[in-house]
Design a protein around this motif. Structure first.
Motif, mmCIF file in Angstrom:
data_model
loop_
_atom_site.group_PDB
_atom_site.id
_atom_site.type_symbol
_atom_site.label_atom_id
_atom_site.label_comp_id
_atom_site.label_asym_id
_atom_site.label_seq_id
_atom_site.Cartn_x
_atom_site.Cartn_y
_atom_site.Cartn_z
ATOM 1 N N ALA A 4 36.012 35.443 38.040
ATOM 2 C CA ALA A 4 34.582 35.660 38.270
ATOM 3 C C ALA A 4 33.800 35.831 36.967
ATOM 4 O O ALA A 4 32.744 35.217 36.780
ATOM 5 C CB ALA A 4 34.373 36.875 39.172
ATOM 6 N N PHE A 48 29.157 33.933 38.531
ATOM 7 C CA PHE A 48 29.871 35.165 38.869
ATOM 8 C C PHE A 48 29.896 35.366 40.382
ATOM 9 O O PHE A 48 30.946 35.642 40.984
ATOM 10 C CB PHE A 48 29.171 36.343 38.185
ATOM 11 N N GLY A 92 32.662 28.024 41.456
ATOM 12 C CA GLY A 92 33.102 29.409 41.464
ATOM 13 C C GLY A 92 34.599 29.462 41.720
ATOM 14 O O GLY A 92 35.106 28.669 42.510
ATOM 15 N N LYS A 93 35.300 30.335 41.041
ATOM 16 C CA LYS A 93 36.760 30.397 41.198
ATOM 17 C C LYS A 93 37.213 31.837 41.405
ATOM 18 O O LYS A 93 36.879 32.715 40.606
ATOM 19 C CB LYS A 93 37.448 29.827 39.945
ATOM 20 N N ALA A 94 37.997 32.045 42.442
ATOM 21 C CA ALA A 94 38.575 33.367 42.682
ATOM 22 C C ALA A 94 39.423 33.773 41.490
ATOM 23 O O ALA A 94 40.089 32.940 40.868
ATOM 24 C CB ALA A 94 39.432 33.339 43.946
ATOM 25 N N HIS A 95 39.376 35.038 41.145
ATOM 26 C CA HIS A 95 40.154 35.604 40.032
ATOM 27 C C HIS A 95 39.675 35.109 38.671
ATOM 28 O O HIS A 95 40.368 35.261 37.666
ATOM 29 C CB HIS A 95 41.655 35.356 40.208
ATOM 30 N N VAL A 100 32.558 46.198 44.744
ATOM 31 C CA VAL A 100 33.856 45.729 45.247
ATOM 32 C C VAL A 100 34.898 46.830 45.171
ATOM 33 O O VAL A 100 35.698 47.025 46.098
ATOM 34 C CB VAL A 100 34.319 44.493 44.454
ATOM 35 N N GLU A 117 29.315 33.201 42.859
ATOM 36 C CA GLU A 117 30.049 32.170 43.604
ATOM 37 C C GLU A 117 31.558 32.428 43.506
ATOM 38 O O GLU A 117 32.305 32.160 44.451
ATOM 39 C CB GLU A 117 29.702 30.776 43.091
ATOM 40 N N SER A 118 31.994 32.941 42.363
ATOM 41 C CA SER A 118 33.416 33.268 42.207
ATOM 42 C C SER A 118 33.789 34.473 43.059
ATOM 43 O O SER A 118 34.859 34.504 43.680
ATOM 44 C CB SER A 118 33.726 33.562 40.737
ATOM 45 N N MET A 119 32.909 35.480 43.077
ATOM 46 C CA MET A 119 33.132 36.639 43.951
ATOM 47 C C MET A 119 33.234 36.193 45.397
ATOM 48 O O MET A 119 34.058 36.682 46.163
ATOM 49 C CB MET A 119 31.956 37.621 43.846
ATOM 50 N N CYS A 121 33.944 32.612 34.852
ATOM 51 C CA CYS A 121 32.977 31.655 35.411
ATOM 52 C C CYS A 121 31.543 32.055 35.062
ATOM 53 O O CYS A 121 30.715 31.190 34.757
ATOM 54 C CB CYS A 121 33.125 31.553 36.925
ATOM 55 N N ALA A 122 31.245 33.339 35.108
ATOM 56 C CA ALA A 122 29.901 33.794 34.740
ATOM 57 C C ALA A 122 29.544 33.316 33.335
ATOM 58 O O ALA A 122 28.440 32.822 33.087
ATOM 59 C CB ALA A 122 29.815 35.321 34.804
ATOM 60 N N ARG A 164 31.214 44.635 40.349
ATOM 61 C CA ARG A 164 32.551 45.232 40.273
ATOM 62 C C ARG A 164 32.563 46.596 40.958
ATOM 63 O O ARG A 164 33.499 46.943 41.688
ATOM 64 C CB ARG A 164 32.998 45.357 38.821
ATOM 65 N N ALA A 207 34.272 33.353 46.545
ATOM 66 C CA ALA A 207 35.591 32.744 46.759
ATOM 67 C C ALA A 207 36.663 33.825 46.852
ATOM 68 O O ALA A 207 37.581 33.751 47.673
ATOM 69 C CB ALA A 207 35.910 31.772 45.623
ATOM 70 N N GLU A 208 36.527 34.834 46.015
ATOM 71 C CA GLU A 208 37.547 35.884 45.970
ATOM 72 C C GLU A 208 37.520 36.774 47.213
ATOM 73 O O GLU A 208 38.553 37.273 47.649
ATOM 74 C CB GLU A 208 37.306 36.717 44.708
ATOM 75 N N LEU A 230 38.545 40.791 40.373
ATOM 76 C CA LEU A 230 37.404 41.441 39.730
ATOM 77 C C LEU A 230 37.557 42.956 39.699
ATOM 78 O O LEU A 230 37.272 43.608 38.681
ATOM 79 C CB LEU A 230 36.113 41.073 40.478
#
Lengths: 225, 225
Positions: free
Chosen positions: A144, B156, A139-142, B118, B158-160, A147-148, B115, B162-163, A91
């Motif tokens: 974000a 968004f 949710g998936k890393a990388h 982070v 949930e992905s963050m 997925c949003a 963003r 995970a990341e 992100l």
């Protein structure tokens, strides 16, 4: 013989679906961002298809494109919204343009197309199918922002489903995992060589969208080995 | 005494939270769209608060606002993103501007703020809390676009999550149902008179965001009777 509208028809799943629908004897209004890709398709598929070059993130352009499609083929039996794109990576490293383009191409387009279909054909017996992704289900890393946009599509469509309850317009949500296509060009966070073939995913779609008298598919996830 | 950043500080939950944090002895960088509301708050709260008028749907403006807040108070202990708005009614009747403003004010702002946090403080021990809504947890008729933005926020975040796994930045997702505030002004699809008081919701927030040594709240839903 029916008329269909397919968005994102220039490549990937939309292109494979368009080929399959034409082979089945249908007519397809093909919407996409790239006039070159649509023209190439139109050359090979003949007068069964209408190429419509359109930016689906612009509500006025969506309205005009649907006017054009309706003038050509009347109310469609299916509208299949395949258009979308992805940019992946941490992100903190994602740029403004990559983020904006995912938001507008994936989520905004779905809202404009959905509103257009409801305004135009909300009381018709037809299908509005949207291609989401397994990225709408976790949710998936990388991924974000991607997925949003896909979770956003799902929230929008589940709300539309509640709002349209009892009306004949059928909503179908499709959740494929990775499809082998130009979608992944320029992306190095996955190896797409083992992803599913768009032609095979299109076969499942055609089966799932076909009407039965007492039931219909509301959601379908397609995984890979 | 710590420094906090609160967005949407001009009204509703953000305003109530700001009052509570100042009463607890903290300093608050208050971000919001309306300079008038922020100035009025600053007049009553004194030099414990810094009003920052900003359009959080603009990534460059977000960057500048966070520069300003950091110059004033250093790295904050909490960033609580309360900003957001809603327009409700049948999808077919929703106008372009209402749809665009929900997308940018709710979802885009969350992405730019996320963003920014982070990039700036991804390795700090701090909290990034986002106020979603029960509309992120179900599809709702007459709230299709609002739900799209809130589901999008959730995907968004949930992905963050995970990341950021293993990093000290703590993400907290808050899902209140309707809060009594100016949020509902001009909306006739609900009767907000029985909704929860923003001051009481803010009390739960402060409790939930406060650090413990071995665990922290990741998600909290707040309902009403």
């Amino acid at each position: 013989m029916a008329t269909m509208i397919v968005t994102g028809a220039g490549s990937g799943l939309g292109k494979a679906l368009t080929h399959r629908l034409v082979a089945d004897g249908h007519r397809v209004a093909m919407m996409g961002r790239s006039p070159e890709k649509l023209s190439a398709l139109a050359e090979s598929l003949g007068d069964r298809v209408l190429p419509i070059s359109v930016d689906l993130s612009d509500p006025q352009a969506v309205h005009q494109a649907f006017d054009y499609a309706e003038a050509w083929g009347g109310a469609p039996q299916w509208v299949v919204h395949c258009a979308g794109l992805g940019h992946f990576g941490a992100l903190s490293g994602q740029g403004d343009d990559a983020i904006q383009s995912m938001l507008t191409s994936n989520l905004h387009s779905t809202i404009w197309v959905g509103r257009e279909v409801v305004r135009r054909w909300g009381h018709h017996e037809m299908v509005l199918a949207n291609v989401l992704s397994s990225a709408a289900q976790a949710g998936k890393a990388h991924e974000a922002v991607y997925c949003a946009t896909k979770w956003g599509m799902r929230g929008f469509l589940e709300s539309m489903r509640a709002e349209l309850k009892g009306q004949p317009l059928r909503l179908v949500n499709l959740y494929p995992s990775g499809i082998r296509s130009a979608f992944w060009a320029g992306s190095d966070h996955v190896d797409s060589s083992g992803f599913m073939a768009p032609e095979e995913a299109a076969e499942y779609l055609v089966d799932a969208l076909s009407a039965k008298s007492s039931c219909y598919v509301t959601e379908m996830s397609i995984g890979r080995y």
